[in-house]
Write a protein that holds these residues in place. Structure first.
Motif, short mmCIF file in Angstrom:
data_model
loop_
_atom_site.label_atom_id
_atom_site.label_comp_id
_atom_site.label_asym_id
_atom_site.label_seq_id
_atom_site.Cartn_x
_atom_site.Cartn_y
_atom_site.Cartn_z
N UNK A 1 0.83 -1.16 0.00
CA UNK A 1 0.00 0.00 0.00
C UNK A 1 0.87 1.22 0.00
N UNK A 2 0.33 2.39 -0.07
CA UNK A 2 1.11 3.61 -0.07
C UNK A 2 1.66 3.91 -1.42
N UNK A 3 1.48 3.05 -2.42
CA UNK A 3 2.02 3.35 -3.72
C UNK A 3 1.02 3.05 -4.78
N UNK A 4 -0.14 3.45 -4.68
CA UNK A 4 -1.13 3.22 -5.70
C UNK A 4 -1.42 1.77 -5.90
N UNK A 5 -1.46 0.99 -4.82
CA UNK A 5 -1.89 -0.39 -4.96
C UNK A 5 -3.39 -0.33 -5.15
N UNK A 256 -0.76 7.39 -2.36
CA UNK A 256 -2.09 7.15 -1.79
C UNK A 256 -3.09 8.15 -2.37
N UNK A 257 -2.64 9.41 -2.47
CA UNK A 257 -3.54 10.43 -3.01
C UNK A 257 -3.84 10.15 -4.48
N UNK A 258 -2.84 9.67 -5.21
CA UNK A 258 -3.08 9.35 -6.62
C UNK A 258 -4.02 8.17 -6.76
N UNK A 259 -3.91 7.22 -5.83
CA UNK A 259 -4.83 6.08 -5.87
C UNK A 259 -6.26 6.55 -5.65
N UNK A 260 -6.44 7.47 -4.71
CA UNK A 260 -7.76 8.00 -4.46
C UNK A 260 -8.29 8.71 -5.71
N UNK A 261 -7.42 9.46 -6.37
CA UNK A 261 -7.84 10.19 -7.57
C UNK A 261 -8.25 9.22 -8.69
N UNK A 262 -7.52 8.10 -8.82
CA UNK A 262 -7.83 7.14 -9.89
C UNK A 262 -9.07 6.31 -9.58
N UNK A 263 -9.14 5.80 -8.34
CA UNK A 263 -10.25 4.89 -8.03
C UNK A 263 -11.49 5.65 -7.59
#
Length: 562
Positions: A1-5, A256-263
């Motif tokens: 986690x922490x890396x766009x998982x 993490x923020x990028x993951x939130x933006x994508x998902x």
């Protein structure tokens, strides 16, 4: 986690993690819908093909496949560390050990910024290597140290001769854990942990245990400014650098923020920031998660035999910030809560600042435990999420030089420890809003301080007009049984001379205050680091990806199941 998982679709479940140390295995809960605790293993699940590739080829092959699948974003810095972890993987798979000066396998210490992927790459490594090792553990460092303290208490009865309790504990860990320990979020916040680390890890490394750790702090910055750090931590840091390769992972990107933006944020929001409907929001989620079950009180054991009480049903717990963070709770209590319940509804979370540093530290520990166990957190905030810890994250950038050094106590002090801590809180809060000058700091510490030389003698300067009068008041007439009365000028002069004399006495009260003050500043800085990490995690915990993984690990059909 922490890396766009992102959402790692479950084609096949990873092997369940090994249980915690037997003596501290969590009590089973009839309320919990999970047969295996998620604590102590990976926080994400790999599909069957990726898991097979990871076990056979190692971390590099698994990382590259996840990038190709679009699950991870490519990062040269992350891949560099994955190559180091791959070397450890192959070394352990060949049967290498870490004992002796010419150790065949060195461990790894990864430090860097929030959301850079430290935990993710370590979890990926653990997924690869745990299949080949009979015994190994991946744990949050807080949980590990809790277990260690419990073991030390038990080991005191087993110590023989010159043997240290740490040696007994190390032997037990080696018996039960084997050759690999992975720690997430290593941080040292107490003098107790600081004293234990050097002898404990020295014994673990000598016994052949390989350690892989993540942290927000470089080894030399651990427990920075902490009480008596210079006495206990340098041997540990020196040994750590000899036994582990130290690699930074400092990125401007918070994945993490990028993951939130994508998902995207979950359609069924798990966080509420509207004060007018907080109670309704909690009630609605209770209805959805439990199917409208009757609320009943459940009492369970937390850390060190403490009892915790929550409203619960079917693996869902409902409690409040007041209960969890304003009362005397520890990390162990939060771990016990998150092992027992797959969903926690937490109400009444206020905005926090340096004056609420105790509550803030408990809240960040609560979020760490929830995130580690991959708990679904339903949270009711009394302020926007982005502002809840805003007053604390700035503390990580404040240096001791910016807030000055405590050199004495004022009229309101009641003890060295309280005056040091309270003054640190006050000045750290001031430093986050503006940069004080040295004069402003001194005025804040010594309100109404005398404008005289610190080494001026009490009775040697006849140029002071009021001095004779002051000394006469102090001497008083013979036979006067009333307490001596002195003027403010005389008392100020006495204090200045006393401060000057005590400056050279390491046992003087002002030196105690200086030590406590420095330790309090260090603790507040650590709270700043923890707050930045917590903010990043809170953003992710309300995303579709996080909740999809939660459902997959718990065996639920959807994000709103319970």
């Amino acid at each position: 986690r922490g890396s766009a998982v992102a959402s790692m679709a479950v084609g096949g479940q990873a092997q369940p993690p090994p249980p915690p140390f037997p003596a501290f295995a969590p009590a089973t809960s009839a309320a919990s819908s999970t047969s295996e605790p998620t604590f102590g293993g990976m926080r994400f699940v790999l599909d069957e093909e990726t898991l097979f590739l990871a076990r056979e080829k190692g971390p590099v092959a698994a990382y590259q496949r996840l990038v190709q699948m679009g699950v991870l974003q490519p990062s040269e810095d992350q891949e560099r560390i994955v190559h180091v972890l791959s070397a450890i993987f192959h070394g352990l798979r060949r049967g290498g050990v870490a004992s002796g000066e010419g150790a065949a396998v060195k461990g790894l210490y990864i430090h860097g910024t929030v959301g850079s992927g430290k935990s993710m790459v370590m979890d990926l490594f653990y997924a690869c290597v745990s299949h080949h090792l009979g015994r190994c553990r991946r744990m949050h460092f807080h949980e590990f140290m809790h277990m260690v303290h419990r073991m030390v208490h038990q080991a005191k009865a087993e110590v023989r001769g010159d043997e240290r309790p740490a040696d007994v504990v190390a032997r037990r860990i080696v018996r039960e854990v084997g050759t690999l320990l992975c720690f997430d979020e290593m941080a040292i916040t107490t003098i107790q942990d600081c004293c234990l680390l050097a002898p404990l890890f020295e014994a673990l490394w000598e016994a052949g245990v390989v350690t892989v750790m993540t942290s927000n702090r470089a080894p030399e910055d651990l427990y920075s400014g902490g009480l008596n750090r210079h006495m206990y931590l340098p041997p540990f840091v020196e040994a750590l650098k000899a036994r582990c390769r130290v690699v930074p992972l400092v990125l401007e990107t918070d994945y993490r923020q990028e993951q939130v933006a994508r998902s995207g944020l979950a359609e069924d929001r798990v966080f509420c920031e509207a004060r007018s409907r907080l109670e309704d929001f909690a009630d609605d989620w209770w209805q959805k998660a439990t199917g409208g079950a009757e609320r009943r009180s459940e009492v369970f054991e937390g850390g060190y035999g403490r009892s915790l009480e929550v409203t619960a049903s079917g693996g869902v717990a409902r409690t409040s910030f007041e209960e969890m963070c304003r009362m005397s709770r520890g990390v162990e209590d939060y771990h016990a809560l998150c092992r027992r319940y797959h969903t926690v509804i937490l109400e009444g979370i206020p905005a926090l600042d340096a004056e609420c540093h105790n509550e803030a530290r408990r809240f960040t520990n609560f979020i760490d435990a929830s995130y580690e166990a991959h708990t679904r957190l339903v949270a009711c905030f009394e302020a926007p999420v982005t502002e809840v810890l805003q007053g604390l994250t700035a503390l990580r950038d404040v240096d001791l030089d910016e807030v000055g050094h405590a050199t004495g106590c004022g009229d309101g002090d009641t003890s060295p420890s309280s005056s040091g801590v309270l003054e640190a809180v006050k000045r750290m809060k001031e430093a986050t809003s503006k940069a004080p000058t040295r004069t402003e700091v001194m005025d804040a510490v010594f309100p109404g301080r005398p404008d005289i030389l610190a080494d001026r003698p009490l009775n040697g300067d006849t140029s002071e007009p009021a001095q004779v009068e002051d000394m006469a008041i102090w001497r008083q007439a013979e036979g006067d049984n009333s307490p001596p009365q002195v003027s403010k000028r005389w008392d100020d002069r006495r204090r200045s001379t006393s401060f000057s004399w005590e400056a050279g006495d390491p046992t003087a009260e002002q030196q105690t205050i200086k030590g406590v003050f420095a330790a309090a500043v260090a603790s507040l800085k650590e709270t700043g680091f923890a707050s930045a990490r917590t903010h990043s995690r809170l953003m992710e915990m309300q995303s579709n990806a996080y909740l999809d993984e939660w459902a997959a690990k718990r065996g639920f059909s959807s994000r709103v199941s319970g």
